[in-house]
Design a protein around this motif. Structure first.
Motif, mmCIF file in Angstrom:
data_model
loop_
_atom_site.group_PDB
_atom_site.id
_atom_site.type_symbol
_atom_site.label_atom_id
_atom_site.label_comp_id
_atom_site.label_asym_id
_atom_site.label_seq_id
_atom_site.Cartn_x
_atom_site.Cartn_y
_atom_site.Cartn_z
ATOM 1 N N ILE A 52 26.217 -1.804 0.182
ATOM 2 C CA ILE A 52 25.218 -1.810 0.880
ATOM 3 C C ILE A 52 24.391 -3.543 0.585
ATOM 4 O O ILE A 52 24.645 -4.502 1.199
ATOM 5 C CB ILE A 52 24.196 -1.273 0.835
ATOM 6 N N ALA A 53 24.691 -3.873 -0.806
ATOM 7 C CA ALA A 53 24.294 -5.222 -1.605
ATOM 8 C C ALA A 53 24.630 -5.848 -0.774
ATOM 9 O O ALA A 53 24.169 -7.185 -0.421
ATOM 10 C CB ALA A 53 23.849 -4.827 -2.636
ATOM 11 N N GLN A 54 26.280 -5.914 -0.634
ATOM 12 C CA GLN A 54 26.469 -7.426 -0.381
ATOM 13 C C GLN A 54 26.353 -7.385 1.256
ATOM 14 O O GLN A 54 26.759 -8.172 1.808
ATOM 15 C CB GLN A 54 28.335 -6.577 -0.033
ATOM 16 N N TYR B 255 17.343 1.749 -5.635
ATOM 17 C CA TYR B 255 18.119 2.479 -5.386
ATOM 18 C C TYR B 255 19.274 2.208 -6.698
ATOM 19 O O TYR B 255 20.086 3.793 -6.533
ATOM 20 C CB TYR B 255 18.888 1.776 -3.574
ATOM 21 N N ARG B 256 20.031 0.949 -6.691
ATOM 22 C CA ARG B 256 21.143 0.772 -7.737
ATOM 23 C C ARG B 256 20.235 1.383 -9.166
ATOM 24 O O ARG B 256 21.360 2.190 -9.361
ATOM 25 C CB ARG B 256 21.294 -0.782 -8.184
ATOM 26 N N TYR B 257 18.870 1.386 -9.327
ATOM 27 C CA TYR B 257 18.824 1.617 -10.748
ATOM 28 C C TYR B 257 18.390 3.527 -10.545
ATOM 29 O O TYR B 257 19.050 4.367 -11.552
ATOM 30 C CB TYR B 257 17.030 1.608 -10.761
ATOM 31 N N LEU B 258 18.143 3.728 -9.758
ATOM 32 C CA LEU B 258 18.441 5.713 -9.265
ATOM 33 C C LEU B 258 19.603 6.051 -9.339
ATOM 34 O O LEU B 258 19.678 6.986 -10.225
ATOM 35 C CB LEU B 258 17.658 6.136 -7.902
ATOM 36 N N ASN C 205 32.471 12.289 -9.663
ATOM 37 C CA ASN C 205 33.542 11.317 -8.085
ATOM 38 C C ASN C 205 32.061 10.677 -7.649
ATOM 39 O O ASN C 205 32.233 10.182 -7.099
ATOM 40 C CB ASN C 205 33.896 12.203 -7.647
ATOM 41 N N THR C 206 30.978 11.965 -6.713
ATOM 42 C CA THR C 206 30.840 11.716 -5.852
ATOM 43 C C THR C 206 29.536 10.592 -6.379
ATOM 44 O O THR C 206 28.921 9.603 -5.594
ATOM 45 C CB THR C 206 29.863 12.530 -5.819
ATOM 46 N N VAL C 207 28.460 10.547 -7.609
ATOM 47 C CA VAL C 207 27.752 9.560 -8.062
ATOM 48 C C VAL C 207 29.246 8.059 -8.268
ATOM 49 O O VAL C 207 28.142 6.806 -8.250
ATOM 50 C CB VAL C 207 27.392 9.811 -9.327
ATOM 51 N N GLY C 208 30.256 8.311 -9.060
ATOM 52 C CA GLY C 208 31.205 6.865 -8.336
ATOM 53 C C GLY C 208 30.426 6.173 -7.147
ATOM 54 O O GLY C 208 30.708 5.089 -7.040
ATOM 55 N N GLU C 209 31.591 7.472 -6.312
ATOM 56 C CA GLU C 209 30.647 6.724 -4.569
ATOM 57 C C GLU C 209 30.038 6.098 -4.522
ATOM 58 O O GLU C 209 29.482 5.220 -3.487
ATOM 59 C CB GLU C 209 31.526 8.595 -3.941
ATOM 60 N N LEU C 210 28.738 6.853 -4.725
ATOM 61 C CA LEU C 210 26.999 6.484 -4.853
ATOM 62 C C LEU C 210 27.038 4.979 -4.917
ATOM 63 O O LEU C 210 26.586 4.087 -4.099
ATOM 64 C CB LEU C 210 26.345 7.338 -5.199
ATOM 65 N N ILE C 211 27.312 4.926 -6.286
ATOM 66 C CA ILE C 211 27.409 3.598 -6.822
ATOM 67 C C ILE C 211 27.750 2.388 -5.668
ATOM 68 O O ILE C 211 27.740 1.586 -5.779
ATOM 69 C CB ILE C 211 27.958 3.440 -7.963
ATOM 70 N N ILE C 212 29.127 2.714 -5.916
ATOM 71 C CA ILE C 212 30.279 1.847 -4.617
ATOM 72 C C ILE C 212 29.789 1.689 -3.364
ATOM 73 O O ILE C 212 29.288 0.142 -2.861
ATOM 74 C CB ILE C 212 31.206 2.523 -4.306
ATOM 75 N N ASN C 213 28.574 3.220 -2.636
ATOM 76 C CA ASN C 213 27.919 2.364 -1.437
ATOM 77 C C ASN C 213 26.771 2.018 -1.894
ATOM 78 O O ASN C 213 26.576 0.781 -0.567
ATOM 79 C CB ASN C 213 27.374 4.333 -1.347
ATOM 80 N N GLN C 214 26.194 1.969 -3.057
ATOM 81 C CA GLN C 214 24.996 0.577 -3.149
ATOM 82 C C GLN C 214 25.032 -0.382 -3.079
ATOM 83 O O GLN C 214 24.915 -1.498 -2.519
ATOM 84 C CB GLN C 214 24.800 1.141 -4.473
ATOM 85 N N ALA C 215 26.963 -1.288 -3.548
ATOM 86 C CA ALA C 215 27.476 -2.232 -3.891
ATOM 87 C C ALA C 215 28.143 -2.399 -2.235
ATOM 88 O O ALA C 215 27.519 -3.949 -1.962
ATOM 89 C CB ALA C 215 29.071 -2.204 -4.607
ATOM 90 N N GLY D 262 32.954 -3.121 -3.197
ATOM 91 C CA GLY D 262 31.618 -2.912 -2.435
ATOM 92 C C GLY D 262 32.741 -2.819 -1.028
ATOM 93 O O GLY D 262 31.890 -2.710 -0.018
ATOM 94 N N ASP D 263 33.342 -3.944 -0.944
ATOM 95 C CA ASP D 263 34.071 -4.256 0.757
ATOM 96 C C ASP D 263 35.635 -2.718 0.772
ATOM 97 O O ASP D 263 35.401 -2.962 1.958
ATOM 98 C CB ASP D 263 34.753 -5.128 0.607
ATOM 99 N N GLY D 264 35.613 -2.068 -0.369
ATOM 100 C CA GLY D 264 35.654 -1.106 -0.152
ATOM 101 C C GLY D 264 37.605 -0.991 -0.199
ATOM 102 O O GLY D 264 38.334 -0.855 -0.048
ATOM 103 N N GLN D 265 37.460 -2.359 -0.295
ATOM 104 C CA GLN D 265 39.400 -2.952 -0.856
ATOM 105 C C GLN D 265 39.322 -2.359 -2.944
ATOM 106 O O GLN D 265 38.763 -2.302 -3.315
ATOM 107 C CB GLN D 265 39.147 -4.421 -0.787
#
Lengths: 154, 667
Positions: free
Chosen positions: B297-299, B319-322, B285-295, B636-639
């Motif tokens: 930032i990218a956005q 970051y995304r790759y990691l 779950n946390t990694v999932g959040e991390l990927i959302i977080n990356q998105a 990415g925008d939390g929606q």
């Protein structure tokens, strides 16, 4: 959630709130937090009271318009509108209300039964009444407010 | 497969079994149990005994057998659980667990409590002794190791790789492919074909690589090149290393249990870490959040007016790759070979064969295929059912089979494989195939389809999955359990999979389960439907089309089709279907999806955005199932965006048009 103590019989705590201009209160143990309104994502085929879902720190939770749910019409947009996040039987949802006012402590004998409950047409959302100064607060049963399970396939 | 690996598997499984046993006992101890609890303990002990017999762990077998006898008596209500009995079975389970431990080092060693507990068990076992041994399917020798996977040999390969110009045009990057082959590669670039600068055409491809790969199987290497097939010339040269290439042995002889070697040291390499699955879930779950977080930032960066700093952009890429790397690593913690499941299924088939009196040969393919552990657990029930069906209904009765040219022994094959981001599990039988005429008759008789319905073969096959359909007029003790294929379908759908059937008269039937690799993420295309952002799983999408306006044709006011390369595809406008507005089929973009039965539909949407990997968030926990929606995700925008379920939408649209033919035309 806090463990019940021996004081349980004597005092219960409720959060009082306003919906449709009327006073309600909710058992404080069911409330997780109170948030300001944020736009929601609409759900298809939902009942009118379900406004949609919102993102609560990674969890997807439905938002129910309390006023509409109680048959009092949709809540008009307002700056003071808040969302009360409640959890009952492992389900979390948000209730859109017009305002949240205070925490009240009442002894259990001060909660009067809802005299209209036996009436067939009356929804059982209100399980008790509390007289608070010159107001009457309706004790809400959150379980009855959960969106109906949508498992109606076939 | 050597005896040692089998043993390692056995001990790993024993750990699970001991755990199941201990858990059952603690339930009994807290007085929170029913007959199923005792059954579970019995099964655990029974399984340990069965496998121990195959390895000749006599002490273990002897003890487990006595223990099992006592449990059997409890199960049959011949022995009530009182404090004394509870104490004995608890002690017995401890001894059994200890025996399992000891067997890894020296199978002849016994813990101190062995004899006293054994005699106590014997005291309680007396009258039940005969009953238990009579239904004992696991007499030590009866455990014939089934045909196991032939593991591909790891070898040295040299891959000659020469991409065409199209390879680059499609956006492929040789480096990515090399990187996916792992560290043990040596890449040599052949630059000899690069012409002089004056003649150099930057759109052409001049480079060729020779890649030496160590320690990978051919399949693994091929996987790396999976997506560039046809865009490059790829040649595999296997290094001659005869020692590495074992002649594949199809079946190991069910050899008698070998004499256990004394004091074999516990192999250190097979050490496993046992983790509470919940911790892994939290990590996922946390990694999932991390990927959302990356998105996010990218956005945010993309939303800024300034052209993005190249350094920031490349750091973001890293970051995304990691994040993906971590995600894959975490996922792999959960991944498990399907072997243990397949082995369990071997038993199911054996039992089904015995119960129906049919000779069945069970074959398994791809036992090393790894899938998410939760998926494995949730596959057990549907697979059990499907295999029983295959034996019971799929294979012909012995006398009917004798009239065919097929061998007397029927074959049921269970296979697993990875196929482009999915796990494919197939249950195949070489029986008579589906009797479509009877299925249709049955469905008509049960009122599932109108009697004048004209159905295609695949539609008839799919009737099997309808609730209420069961060819129950030939109830056997196997299939008379009142569970239909619809239950199989529901349980597969609930884990994000799909089931389909293909059948050929007198050749047999194949049931195919298509599963996502994991339950947590999926690749999807972000679209908008009447202002709402939604996601369509890429697995369902064939292509996206922005058609010429005269390719959209009206058949009737409520039926529109899209002309795609000469064929006509029915259009399903999503907005009105989901109750989000009444836009008629427009010229807007379409998404072509393939339904379960291979028919194609075009979803009319408002806008098609980009493709992303998204984290699946269930809606059912807090809300409930929504028709046509499989889950939600957070953008990415939390929606929140809803994830569409194309199959369900197609079914929904079909039902809609069947129930109320729209006669009002919406302009």
């Amino acid at each position: 959630m806090t463990e019940t103590t021996s004081a349980k019989e004597s005092l219960s705590e409720f959060v009082s709130l306003t919906a449709g201009g009327q006073g309600f209160c909710v058992d404080i143990h069911t409330i997780r937090e109170i948030r300001s309104w944020t736009p929601v994502t609409m759900l298809p085929f939902s009942e009118p009271a379900v406004l949609g879902v919102m993102n609560l720190r990674g969890a997807v939770i439905p938002i129910v318009d309390l006023r509409e749910r109680l048959g009092l019409g949709p809540t008009p947009e307002g700056r003071r509108n808040v969302i009360v996040i409640v959890t009952v039987s492992n389900r979390t949802m948000g209730l859109l209300v017009e305002a949240v006012s205070e925490i009240i402590s009442v002894s259990s004998d001060a909660i009067l039964p809802n005299p209209t409950q036996s009436v067939e047409t009356q929804p059982a959302h209100i399980v008790g009444l509390i007289s608070q100064e010159d107001r009457m607060l309706r004790v809400l049963d959150i379980t009855g407010l959960l969106p109906a399970d949508r498992e109606d396939a076939a | 497969m050597s005896m040692d690996t089998l043993k390692a598997t056995f001990f790993a499984e024993c750990e699970e079994l001991v755990e199941a046993m201990t858990e059952g006992l603690s339930q009994i101890a807290t007085d929170d149990w029913d007959s199923e609890t005792v059954n579970a303990i019995f099964r655990a002990v029974h399984s340990i005994k069965g496998a121990a017999g195959a390895f000749g762990f006599e002490k273990l077998v002897e003890f487990a057998h006595k223990f099992e006898t006592v449990l059997d008596r409890i199960r049959n209500n011949e022995l009530a659980i009182d404090a004394d009995v509870l104490r004995i079975i608890t002690r017995a389970s401890d001894v059994l667990a200890e025996l399992v431990e000891l067997a890894q080092v020296d199978p002849n060693e016994t813990p101190a409590a062995y004899d006293p507990v054994l005699s106590e068990l014997a005291n309680h076992a007396d009258s039940g002794e005969t009953a238990a041994s009579s239904d004992d399917l696991f007499a030590p020798v009866a455990f014939a190791p089934l045909a196991l996977v032939i593991e591909e040999s790891v070898a040295e390969f040299t891959v000659e790789f020469e991409p065409s110009a199209a390879f680059y045009r499609n956006g492929h990057e040789p480096e990515r492919i090399f990187a996916s082959l792992g560290d043990a590669v040596q890449v040599t670039c052949d630059t000899s074909r690069i012409p002089d600068l004056a003649e150099l055409d930057p759109d052409q491809s001049y480079l060729a690589w020779s890649i030496e790969v160590h320690g990978k199987t051919r399949t693994e290497i091929e996987k790396a090149f999976e997506y560039v097939d046809g865009l490059a010339s790829i040649e595999f040269i296997e290094k001659e290393e005869p020692a590495e290439i074992e002649p594949p042995k199809a079946v190991e002889k069910p050899a008698p249990p070998p004499a256990p070697k004394a004091a074999a040291p516990r192999p250190a390499s097979t050490q496993t870490l046992r983790i509470d699955p919940e911790r892994v879930d939290r990590l996922i779950n946390t990694v999932g959040e991390l990927i959302i977080n990356q998105a996010v930032i990218a956005q945010k960066i993309a939303a800024g007016d300034r052209s993005p700093d190249t350094e920031v952009a490349s750091a973001l890429d890293d970051y995304r790759y990691l994040a993906r790397e971590i995600q894959e690593a975490v996922m792999s913690i959960r991944a498990q070979p399907v072997k243990s499941l397949f082995q369990r299924m071997a038993r199911v088939v054996r039992e089904a064969g015995e119960a129906t009196g049919k000779a069945v040969q069970f074959e398994t393919i791809g036992e090393t295929t790894e899938i998410d552990k939760t998926l494995i657990e949730r596959l057990a029930d549907p697979l059990t059912h499907m295999l029983r069906n295959a034996v019971d209904h799929g294979l012909e009765a012995p006398d009917a089979r004798a009239q065919t040219e097929k061998p007397q022994t029927g074959t049921v094959t269970l296979s697993a494989a990875h196929r482009s981001g999915h796990v494919v599990i197939e249950v195949a039988d070489d029986g008579a195939g589906l009797n479509r005429k009877r299925i249709l008759e049955k469905a008509v008789q049960k009122g599932l389809v109108p009697s004048d319905a004209v159905l295609s073969d695949s539609e008839i096959d799919n009737l099997l999955f309808m609730p209420g359909f069961s060819t129950a007029d030939q109830v056997t003790n196997l299939s008379g359990r009142g569970v239909g294929m619809d239950v199989v379908k529901t349980s597969i759908t609930s884990i994000g999979g799909r089931v389909s059937i293909s059948s050929e008269p007198s050749k047999g039937s194949v049931f195919t389960i298509l599963l996502p690799l994991t339950l947590a993420v999926l690749d999807g295309i972000v679209i908008s439907v009447a202002e709402e952002t939604m996601v369509v799983p890429i697995a369902n999408i064939m292509e996206t089309i922005r058609p010429e306006s005269d390719d959209v044709l009206e058949l009737t006011p409520s039926n529109w089709v899209l002309k795609v390369r000469g064929s006509y595809v029915p259009i399903i406008p999503l907005a009105p279907l989901l109750g989000l507005g009444r836009t008629a089929p427009n010229t807007g973009p379409f998404i072509l999806v393939e339904a379960e039965n291979a028919s194609v539909f075009a979803f009319a949407v408002n806008e098609i955005y980009d493709q992303r990997q998204i984290v699946i968030k269930s809606l059912e926990g807090n809300y409930g199932a929504i028709p046509g929606i499989s889950a939600a995700t957070i953008l990415g925008d939390g929606q929140i965006a809803l994830i569409l379920d194309p199959d369900a939408l197609i079914a929904l649209a079909a039902r809609e048009s069947a129930s109320k033919p729209r006669c009002v035309q919406e302009a």
